[in-house]
Structure formats: C-alpha cells, structure tokens
Design an enzyme around this catalytic site. Structure first.
Site, short mmCIF file in Angstrom:
data_model
loop_
_atom_site.label_atom_id
_atom_site.label_comp_id
_atom_site.label_asym_id
_atom_site.label_seq_id
_atom_site.Cartn_x
_atom_site.Cartn_y
_atom_site.Cartn_z
N GLY A 1 0.84 -1.20 0.00
CA GLY A 1 0.00 0.00 0.00
C GLY A 1 0.87 1.24 0.00
O GLY A 1 0.50 2.28 0.55
N GLY A 2 2.02 1.12 -0.65
CA GLY A 2 3.05 2.15 -0.56
C GLY A 2 2.74 3.50 -1.16
O GLY A 2 3.50 4.44 -0.98
N ARG A 3 1.59 3.60 -1.85
CA ARG A 3 1.21 4.90 -2.41
C ARG A 3 0.09 5.55 -1.59
O ARG A 3 -0.48 6.56 -2.00
CB ARG A 3 0.77 4.74 -3.87
CG ARG A 3 1.90 4.25 -4.78
CD ARG A 3 3.06 5.22 -4.81
NE ARG A 3 2.73 6.43 -5.55
CZ ARG A 3 3.33 7.62 -5.38
NH1 ARG A 3 4.27 7.75 -4.46
NH2 ARG A 3 2.98 8.65 -6.10
N GLY A 4 -0.22 4.95 -0.45
CA GLY A 4 -1.22 5.53 0.44
C GLY A 4 -0.68 6.74 1.19
O GLY A 4 0.51 7.06 1.12
N PHE A 5 -1.57 7.39 1.94
CA PHE A 5 -1.21 8.63 2.64
C PHE A 5 -0.03 8.46 3.59
O PHE A 5 1.04 9.05 3.39
CB PHE A 5 -2.46 9.14 3.38
CG PHE A 5 -2.18 10.12 4.49
CD1 PHE A 5 -1.38 11.23 4.29
CD2 PHE A 5 -2.74 9.93 5.75
CE1 PHE A 5 -1.11 12.13 5.32
CE2 PHE A 5 -2.50 10.81 6.78
CZ PHE A 5 -1.68 11.91 6.57
N TYR B 1 -14.39 -1.77 8.78
CA TYR B 1 -12.96 -1.46 8.83
C TYR B 1 -12.36 -1.87 10.17
O TYR B 1 -11.37 -2.61 10.23
CB TYR B 1 -12.74 0.03 8.59
CG TYR B 1 -11.28 0.44 8.63
CD1 TYR B 1 -10.45 0.19 7.55
CD2 TYR B 1 -10.74 1.08 9.75
CE1 TYR B 1 -9.11 0.56 7.57
CE2 TYR B 1 -9.41 1.45 9.78
CZ TYR B 1 -8.60 1.20 8.69
OH TYR B 1 -7.27 1.55 8.72
N LYS C 1 -9.72 -4.91 10.72
CA LYS C 1 -8.38 -4.54 11.17
C LYS C 1 -8.01 -5.30 12.44
O LYS C 1 -6.86 -5.69 12.65
CB LYS C 1 -8.27 -3.03 11.40
CG LYS C 1 -8.27 -2.19 10.14
CD LYS C 1 -7.09 -2.48 9.22
CE LYS C 1 -5.84 -1.76 9.68
NZ LYS C 1 -4.72 -1.92 8.70
#
Length: 373
Positions: A21-25, A166, A170
């Site tokens: 998920g390396g392009r997430g915030f 979510y 999680k």
C-alpha cells in the site's frame, strides 16, 4: 543497539524492505523516511499497474530513488499470494500498510483485503524468509462505537462488536499478525495509530471545503488522540529497530502498541484550529444533538447503499452511523508502552504538525488554482 545484533555495514547498504500500500497517505511518508535514512532500498507495492508520481515527487526524493534503483515499484494486490511472494523476494523487512478504503463500509471487501490480504502477506513473508513484519493496525480495533475510550492502554481487549467493517477486519488482521510472531523465524509487531493528519490527508481539504460550517455533533465535549503522520512513521521505524535486537525481539515481538502525539484534545477544537490556520474566522458553534443526527445518518447510508450505487454514484459518505460514533465519543489512548519498549517519542508537536500540514496544503492548493487560470 550492539553491532552484533544488527547487520554489518556492507549488508545494510544492500538491505531491501517492502511497503505494501506504498502509495497511500501514511505510506508515502514512510517510504520517504526509509529512503532518507540511507539504510534501505525500498520496494513500493500498490494496486496501480504503474507508479504515477504526484506534484513534487518526480524531481524529489522518490523520483530520484526510482531512477537510481534505491526504490522500485511493483504492482501488487495483497489478495494475490504469488504477486506478494515475488515482491518480497530478498526483502528483510515488510511494512504492511495496505488496507481497504475505510469510507466503504463493505464487510466482504474489508475481510478480503484486510484479513485475507494480511494472511497472504504473512504467508509471503514466511516463504521469502522475511525477518520482520511491521503491521499498520488502528486504534479503532478496541472501539465498540458505544462506549467512549478515555486514556486506555493495550490491556483493553477487543470488543464483541465493532462500529464498522474497517475496525472489525483490522482487528482480525492484527490477531493474525500477533499469532504469526516467531513462526518460521518471522518477528512481528502491530502499531495502532490514532487519528492521523498531515500533508496529503483528507481532513484538511474537507475542512477547507466546509470551513464555513462550524457544526458540532453531540455535546461537543469528546476528546480524540490525533497524531501527526511523521510521528506514525517514526513509530514504524522504532518498531523495526527494536525487533532487530535480541532483547527487543523478546520484549516487543507479537505485541501491539498505540501511537499518538500524546497530546489528546477536544476533537471539535482541533477542527477549529485547522480552520483558523486555513484563514477562516471562528464563528459561533452550531450544535446538532445526536438524537436528531443518528436517524438521518441511517437513512443516508441506506440511500448510498441501495439507491445511489444503482445509478453509479460513488461519492464519499460524509455522514454515516459509524462516523457519528467516531465523532461523538471520547477516544484517547496511553502510549507509555510504546515509549518504554519501542523507544517511541513524538518528534513533531501537534501544533507544529498542524501548521506545517496546512501551510503545505495551501501551497499545493494555490498551485492548482494558478494552473487552472
């Protein structure tokens, strides 16, 4: 940390880590910190087929790293074990940040990505003999949406029911990561950030668009634990360095830690501070009792799920029953365990982080306006 407990210099120069998920915030900030450290080469994985660099990234740290080989991008779906295994080949550490969009309250989607995807990440780590797995969890894993949380620590158990898909998934993912510790020589650790804000977040743009509202839902007395994104990144780096030592692995392996700015404050005061930094004048508060807003939120959620979706309308759901719970109840956490065992300490104060985030947001907003003109 003794040198005998870490890699030697020649190995550290060639060490690879992966960020799912390396392009997430938050993940973008984590990737940048890993590259800045000079200790890591970074494999950035995400769903997109190719990496699209945002404003400032092309000529910045990530762009340079992609060009000279210190970073590589791999298109990876965490639901695909084969893709994950290929991406983790030769990797020492995996930072698992990938997760389904929290705004979509779809249990099937969240279970597939957050739970089954995390299981795949763990399996790929075992296959590739990854040494350490740092999992980005959430403070929401202990929140039931009914009872407020005030200065709780990690001894608080998971609730029987959760406010949304979510949080539920999680928690499921966190259990898997904790259970995987010390299996196939894999060391694991989970971090539970509070409400993350910073450059690139969705909070500041939302408050900019709706800066005139000044609406408070409920009694307006609930507190939250906000955390600046660079502090969350710092927590991840602290966790990895701790697990890289014999003593740290024994103490922190298979554990979960809350990560906040350690500056809990009234949630609505935080939104007003952001709006003031954006230049909006502080106006009288408009309070809406939860007894009125809750029924409306159920109607709106029903409309999104069964009406709008049929017409292909996919807009962010601002008002949902779960969000009402998150914004009207106390949610504060104690980070003593992270301080004592991980060596974590916030490196940016809440006030400084807020000023920095808003300043960068205004700069980017103004650039966008100038381009349109």
């Amino acid at each position: 940390m003794g040198s005998s407990e870490r890699h030697d210099g020649s190995e550290s120069e060639a060490r690879w880590c992966a960020v799912t998920g390396g392009r997430g915030f938050m993940a973008r900030h984590l990737v940048a910190a890993l590259l800045r450290s000079g200790e890591w080469r970074v494999r950035v994985t995400d769903l997109a087929s190719t990496v699209v660099l945002g404003p400032g990234e092309m000529e910045g740290l990530l762009g340079d790293a992609l060009r000279d080989g210190r970073a590589v991008y791999a298109s990876v779906d965490v639901c695909n074990l084969e893709q994950l295994t290929k991406a983790f080949e030769g990797v020492d550490v995996v930072f698992h940040t990938a997760a389904a969009d929290p705004s979509k309250n779809d249990l099937q989607l969240h279970h597939k990505v957050n739970v089954e995807g995390t299981k795949n990440v763990i399996d790929a780590c075992k296959i590739c003999k990854v040494k350490r797995l740092i999992h980005t969890s959430s403070s929401g894993v202990v929140f039931d949406g009914i009872h407020g949380l005030f200065d709780v620590n990690e001894s608080l158990p998971y609730p029987d029911k959760f406010p949304d898909a979510y949080a539920q998934t999680k928690a499921g993912a966190e259990k898997l990561v904790i259970k995987a510790n010390c299996i196939n020589d894999l060391l694991t650790c989970c971090l539970r950030p509070g409400s993350i804000f910073g450059p690139g977040d969705k909070i500041i743009p939302f408050l900019d668009r709706h800066g005139w509202t000044h609406v408070t839902i409920g009694d307006g007395k609930n507190c939250d634990d906000f955390v600046y994104v660079e502090n969350v990144v710092h927590g991840h780096l602290c966790a990895d360095k701790t697990l890289a030592t014999i003593e740290g692995a024994r103490t922190s392996g298979g554990k979960a830690y809350f990560i906040t700015n350690m500056e809990p404050m009234n949630m609505w005061d935080f939104t007003y501070l952001v709006q003031q930094e954006l230049g909006y004048k502080r106006m009288p508060k408009i309070r809406i009792p939860t007894v009125f807003i809750k029924p409306a939120s159920y109607v709106i959620e029903w409309a999104y799920r069964f009406v709008f979706s049929n017409f292909g309308i996919h807009q962010p759901q601002i008002l949902t029953p779960a969000r009402i719970r998150y914004t009207t109840l106390n949610r504060t956490f104690i980070c003593n365990k992270a301080v004592e065992e991980l060596g974590y300490k916030p490196i940016v104060t809440l006030q400084d982080g807020l000023k920095k985030a808003v300043k960068l947001y205004i700069q980017m907003r103004n650039k966008d306006f100038s381009k349109r003109e």
